[in-house]
Design an enzyme around this catalytic site. Structure first.
Site, PDB file in Angstrom:
ATOM      1  N   PHE A 230       0.698  -1.805  -0.448  1.00  0.00           N
ATOM      2  CA  PHE A 230       0.139  -0.174   0.372  1.00  0.00           C
ATOM      3  C   PHE A 230       0.381   1.170  -0.004  1.00  0.00           C
ATOM      4  CE2 PHE A 230      -1.751  -3.256   3.299  1.00  0.00           C
ATOM      5  CZ  PHE A 230      -1.917  -4.036   2.303  1.00  0.00           C
ATOM      6  N   ASP A 232       1.944   4.263   0.587  1.00  0.00           N
ATOM      7  CA  ASP A 232       1.847   5.756   1.181  1.00  0.00           C
ATOM      8  C   ASP A 232       3.208   6.087   1.511  1.00  0.00           C
ATOM      9  OD1 ASP A 232       3.483   4.194   3.311  1.00  0.00           O
ATOM     10  OD2 ASP A 232       2.157   3.807   4.931  1.00  0.00           O
ATOM     11  N   ASP A 307       4.118  -5.474   3.618  1.00  0.00           N
ATOM     12  CA  ASP A 307       3.349  -4.059   4.354  1.00  0.00           C
ATOM     13  C   ASP A 307       3.923  -4.187   5.158  1.00  0.00           C
ATOM     14  OD1 ASP A 307       1.372  -2.254   4.659  1.00  0.00           O
ATOM     15  OD2 ASP A 307       2.935  -1.706   2.473  1.00  0.00           O
ATOM     16  N   ASP A 312       4.463  -1.862  10.746  1.00  0.00           N
ATOM     17  CA  ASP A 312       5.176  -2.393  12.241  1.00  0.00           C
ATOM     18  C   ASP A 312       5.855  -1.542  12.395  1.00  0.00           C
ATOM     19  OD1 ASP A 312       3.378  -3.207  14.438  1.00  0.00           O
ATOM     20  OD2 ASP A 312       4.229  -4.453  14.630  1.00  0.00           O
TER      21      ASP A 312
END
Length: 334
Positions: A230, A232, A307, A312
């Protein structure tokens, strides 16, 4: 229009300011392999850390996830200070502040899974629910809720669960439905004359379904491995930390100055596209390592899990990464 995976490959091949370092891929793939083998990186582990509310029916949970990912963009502090929400004795920031705020409003009897409510809500209603004092994109969040709520009411009997059912357990069919029926999810750009796609929020919605329902029911997809990472603004920061991505001096200078980069620019596309391609390469490398050492055939590895590991890691080691500037974009797409 290239898919996110195709876009990552195309952008990485033509990028001028960002490169993928194969030594970094080799090193990080071994670290991810270790996390997979000891169970630290797995769907059960993600479920144990989830911030999703308990006690919802399956359909309500699907619709709750849809609302969360409709609002899931731009949490870096554009203004001074972080968005904070206190819930059940804990203070939450960023994405988790959003989840906490929606959980609090549920406990207060406000049904944010009901499009008949959120498609008509006012900006004051939304500000009160989110418990946010200053958000330059509050109107955009409200517009997104109005848009998706009206589409659900007009076409899907008021439930995103019906969208999922319509796609017959295909992640790609659901991805295309989301980005075509709900334009606020259609995360695309143009790079070197080629139309490219990233689809961060649409893909993370599918991934949330997959992990939250533990690959079953509304989370069962026969082609889930076609979903990319994803793209970002934080995961690239982690990829730089691990030496997987390398930025040329010109880009380092831009980021170091804290410049807000134009949404849709080639600089933004290079960072996001190279991040997608880097994680795809990590996925291939880790799968090969799993095969070579004869690991448990039930160990799951894909770009979604990688991801999650990277995102995390940034949360747990934020102080180590503060010296690495991230690209700042004011955007509804991530």
């Amino acid at each position: 229009m290239l898919s996110p995976k195709e876009s990552g490959s195309f952008i990485a091949e033509k990028a001028e300011l960002v490169t993928i370092n194969q030594e970094g891929i080799t090193s990080l793939s071994k670290q991810i392999l270790s996390e997979l083998k000891d169970g630290s990186l797995s769907i059960p582990k993600l479920l144990s850390q989830s911030s999703f509310p308990a006690g919802l029916s399956e359909e309500k949970l699907v619709n709750w996830l849809f609302v969360v990912d409709t609002l899931n963009f731009c949490f870096w502090p554009i203004n001074e200070g972080n968005w904070e929400v206190k819930a059940k004795g804990e203070v939450h920031t960023g994405y988790f502040a959003l989840c906490a705020a929606l959980d609090v409003c549920k406990d207060n009897g406000v049904d944010m899974t009901n499009p008949a409510f959120y498609s008509q809500m006012s900006i004051n209603d939304l500000q009160k629910i989110l418990e946010i004092d200053s958000d330059p994109l509050l109107k955009e969040r409200l517009d997104a809720l109005h848009q998706v709520g009206n589409v659900l009411l007009e076409n899907y009997n008021g439930s995103f669960a019906n969208c999922v059912k319509e796609c017959e357990k295909s992640a790609q069919k659901l991805l295309q439905l989301i980005v075509t029926k709900f334009p606020c999810f259609n995360d695309v750009s143009e790079f070197k004359g080629q139309k490219v796609s990233f689809h961060k929020r649409a893909q993370i919605l599918i991934a949330d379904l997959w992990t939250t329902f533990n690959t079953k029911s509304y989370g069962e997809f026969h082609d889930i491995d076609t979903i990319t990472m994803f793209a970002d603004y934080r995961v690239p920061q982690v990829l730089v930390h691990f030496g997987v991505l390398e930025y040329k001096k010109k880009l380092k200078d831009i980021l170091g100055e804290g410049t807000v980069i134009a949404s849709g620019s080639e600089v933004e596309s290079e960072i996001r596209g190279c991040s997608i391609e880097a994680v795809e390469q990590l996925n291939v490398r880790v799968r090969k390592l799993l095969e070579q050492d004869g690991s448990d055939k039930n160990i799951v590895c894909n770009s979604i899990l990688i991801d999650n590991y990277l995102w995390d890691y940034r949360r747990k080691h934020w102080s180590e990464l503060e010296s690495i500037p991230f690209h700042k974009i004011i955007s509804i797409y991530y």
